[in-house]
Design a protein around this motif. Structure first.
Motif, PDB file in Angstrom:
ATOM      1  N   LYS A   3       0.826  -1.201   0.000  1.00  0.00           N
ATOM      2  CA  LYS A   3       0.000   0.000   0.000  1.00  0.00           C
ATOM      3  C   LYS A   3       0.862   1.254   0.000  1.00  0.00           C
ATOM      4  CE  LYS A   3      -3.907  -1.874   2.637  1.00  0.00           C
ATOM      5  NZ  LYS A   3      -4.740  -1.668   3.849  1.00  0.00           N
ATOM      6  N   ASP A  29      -6.500   0.384  -0.511  1.00  0.00           N
ATOM      7  CA  ASP A  29      -5.379   0.642  -1.408  1.00  0.00           C
ATOM      8  C   ASP A  29      -4.274   1.493  -0.795  1.00  0.00           C
ATOM      9  OD1 ASP A  29      -6.478  -0.471  -4.082  1.00  0.00           O
ATOM     10  OD2 ASP A  29      -8.104   0.794  -3.359  1.00  0.00           O
ATOM     11  N   GLU A  31      -2.343   3.269   2.926  1.00  0.00           N
ATOM     12  CA  GLU A  31      -2.212   3.513   4.359  1.00  0.00           C
ATOM     13  C   GLU A  31      -2.580   4.974   4.574  1.00  0.00           C
ATOM     14  OE1 GLU A  31      -1.692   1.522   6.782  1.00  0.00           O
ATOM     15  OE2 GLU A  31      -1.066  -0.291   5.719  1.00  0.00           O
TER      16      GLU A  31
END
Length: 228
Positions: A3, A29, A31
């Motif tokens: 991610k 998708d 952080e």
């Protein structure tokens, strides 16, 4: 696939809580990181207030999070902060702004601060006054006063003049809602053209207030830009 880190920056008079509907659509998708600028949301006021102060607060948080470079989505003033960081640091990987006012003038700021009169807000839009009071730990009237001064300062000395945007070596997508009545499509296109690595995103049927932006549409636009 690992991610990507994505920081969400709120606008003037806003807070990170305004991203509550957006975050679940992005966290598969990315952080996700958020923060409240000082005097906004849960953050107490600091002695200094304005774009440079807010940019330094972002840098402080990146140190705490042990992140060297990060993608940023900035709504309105948050987009201005993101672009300022891209100009003056190497900490921004890519940025996506939405509804950001870049072309400040004294005439514009002098007119806009008239909308931030607390007495008029209490009289004409008391629901907005209640919203501000509930959203911010700081006295909302003090926040209005400091925001007005920041806007006046930008009107008389824009710290992101358009003739310097070409110095930015970071990819920046400038976004605008099709029905935005705060920022014009013309000035957004002008900023896009001035950037070295600029792109343009127009969200259909979209007004300026973040609460009126379709979170699904915005999330898909963010994903398409950062994951490509």
């Amino acid at each position: 696939m690992e991610k990507q880190d994505l920081l969400l920056l709120h606008g003037a008079l806003g807070s990170k809580d305004q991203f509550q509907a957006l975050i679940p659509l992005l966290e598969t998708d990315f952080e996700i990181y958020t923060l409240d600028f000082s005097s906004h949301g849960a953050m107490p006021p600091e002695n200094e207030f304005g774009i440079i102060t807010f940019a330094n607060e972002v840098l402080d948080e990146l140190i705490k999070w042990d992140i060297n470079r990060i993608n940023i989505f900035g709504y309105s003033m948050g987009g201005y902060v993101a672009t300022f960081l891209a100009m003056h640091t190497n900490r921004v990987n890519k940025a996506f702004t939405l509804g950001t006012k870049f072309l400040w003038t004294s005439d514009y700021s002098d007119k806009e601060v008239l909308k931030l009169d607390p007495d008029k807000i209490l009289q004409k839009v008391p629901a907005f006054a209640e919203e501000l009071q509930a959203r911010h730990q700081t006295d909302w009237k003090l926040l209005l006063d400091r925001t007005k001064q920041m806007m006046l300062d930008l009107g008389h000395f824009n710290i992101l003049p358009i003739n310097r945007l070409q110095e930015i070596d970071t990819e920046i997508c400038v976004g605008i809602g099709e029905n935005d009545n705060t920022v014009t499509l013309g000035e957004t296109i002008e900023v896009h053209s001035a950037l070295q690595k600029g792109s343009l995103c127009v969200l259909p049927h979209t007004q300026h207030p973040l609460e009126k932006v379709n979170p699904v549409l915005l999330a898909e636009s963010i994903k398409q830009y950062f994951i490509r």
